[in-house]
Design an enzyme around this catalytic site. Sequence first.
Site, short mmCIF file in Angstrom:
data_model
loop_
_atom_site.label_atom_id
_atom_site.label_comp_id
_atom_site.label_asym_id
_atom_site.label_seq_id
_atom_site.Cartn_x
_atom_site.Cartn_y
_atom_site.Cartn_z
N THR A 105 0.91 -1.14 0.00
CA THR A 105 0.00 0.00 0.00
C THR A 105 0.95 1.18 0.00
OG1 THR A 105 -1.71 -1.11 1.30
CG2 THR A 105 -1.70 1.27 1.40
N ARG A 111 -13.66 -7.58 -2.78
CA ARG A 111 -13.02 -7.28 -1.49
C ARG A 111 -12.42 -5.86 -1.48
NH1 ARG A 111 -7.78 -5.64 0.48
NH2 ARG A 111 -7.55 -6.40 2.60
N ASP A 139 -8.69 -1.64 4.06
CA ASP A 139 -8.83 -0.48 4.95
C ASP A 139 -8.47 0.85 4.29
OD1 ASP A 139 -6.14 -1.58 4.84
OD2 ASP A 139 -5.60 -0.06 6.32
N GLY A 152 -5.67 -5.40 5.75
CA GLY A 152 -6.71 -4.40 5.91
C GLY A 152 -7.86 -4.81 6.81
N1 GLY Z 1 -3.99 -2.38 3.53
C1 GLY Z 1 -4.41 -2.57 2.21
C2 GLY Z 1 -5.44 -3.60 2.06
O1 GLY Z 1 -5.67 -4.41 2.94
O2 GLY Z 1 -6.06 -3.61 1.02
#
Ligand code: GLY
Length: 311
Positions: free
Chosen positions: A177, A205, A208, A231
């Site tokens: 990320t 899906r 976060d 996330g």
């Molecule tokens: N932290 C990025 C995700 O879970 O998509």
Amino acid sequence: MKTAGRGNWSIAVHGGAGSMERATTDPAQDRTARAGLSAALEAAIAILQTGGHALDAVEAAVRVLEDDTQFNAGRGSVFTAEGRIECDAAIMEGNNRMAGAVAGVRSTRNPIVLARAVMEQSPHVFLAGSGADGFARAFGIEAASPDWFETPERRRQLEELLADPEAPFDLGMKYGTVGAVARDTSGHVAAATSTGGLTGKKWGRVGDSPIIGAGTYADDRAGAISCTGAGEYFIRLSVAHEIAARTRLGVEDMQAATNALIDELSILGGKGGVIFAPAIGTAGWAFNTPGMYRGRADSSGLRQVAIYADE
Ligand code: GLY
């Protein structure tokens, strides 16, 4: 409102947390990752040191990281199980707590630019899927074809995952990320986060990163936060908002609040990291993975880029 941050600026960026260790990382990959993080920092520093806004700085830093194929955001994002690329992003400013977010974007070159347009040019906070890409076209935001986002290495990672259907989604423990947090010379803070999510993700899906309060949050009374990691855990703990709330309410300073949330994450079995830019003081981070691509700078001359836990 606290104003002690006025007159000086601070910035931090991240390019994902994961299993990176000094002994096993290819030196060329180490060098290019550091160069990519430095380029993102420089884009933000150029804005902040001339009195520019934290919001512009975090957007500029994340755009650089989205365009860099080393990082899992924008160009170079991971593939879904169906072999597509679906990007998520969010941006937030701490003065009026305005926010914009997008999920499942497939044809917009820089998802963070689109998130900012949602914040500034729509009455909404969160747009998803083809509607978000449609909003981008309606507002003249640069498009990109699916093959522009794709890289052979991400294709290889998907094929590796699909060859072993029992493999968990966190195979390889590289939670890519990208993100940036900043405080500007006016004392305003902002946060931006962007990701391709998890390799092999299914069923629409969403992690976060685009969820305000989970992977991204900014409040001038506390600071700005951007998260990276698994996330689902960050959503369950509302990590970014809780760090801001604990800081605003005077429970802890932002470093201690971040450490506390990483500890909670660890107890639940979650992995990842956080960068923060507090209303007062310099930017920092915490993570519970072996490494996190990260960097920070401030108006006192601090310049730091790091990957491993021991630096
Ligand atoms: N932290 C990025 C995700 O879970 O998509």
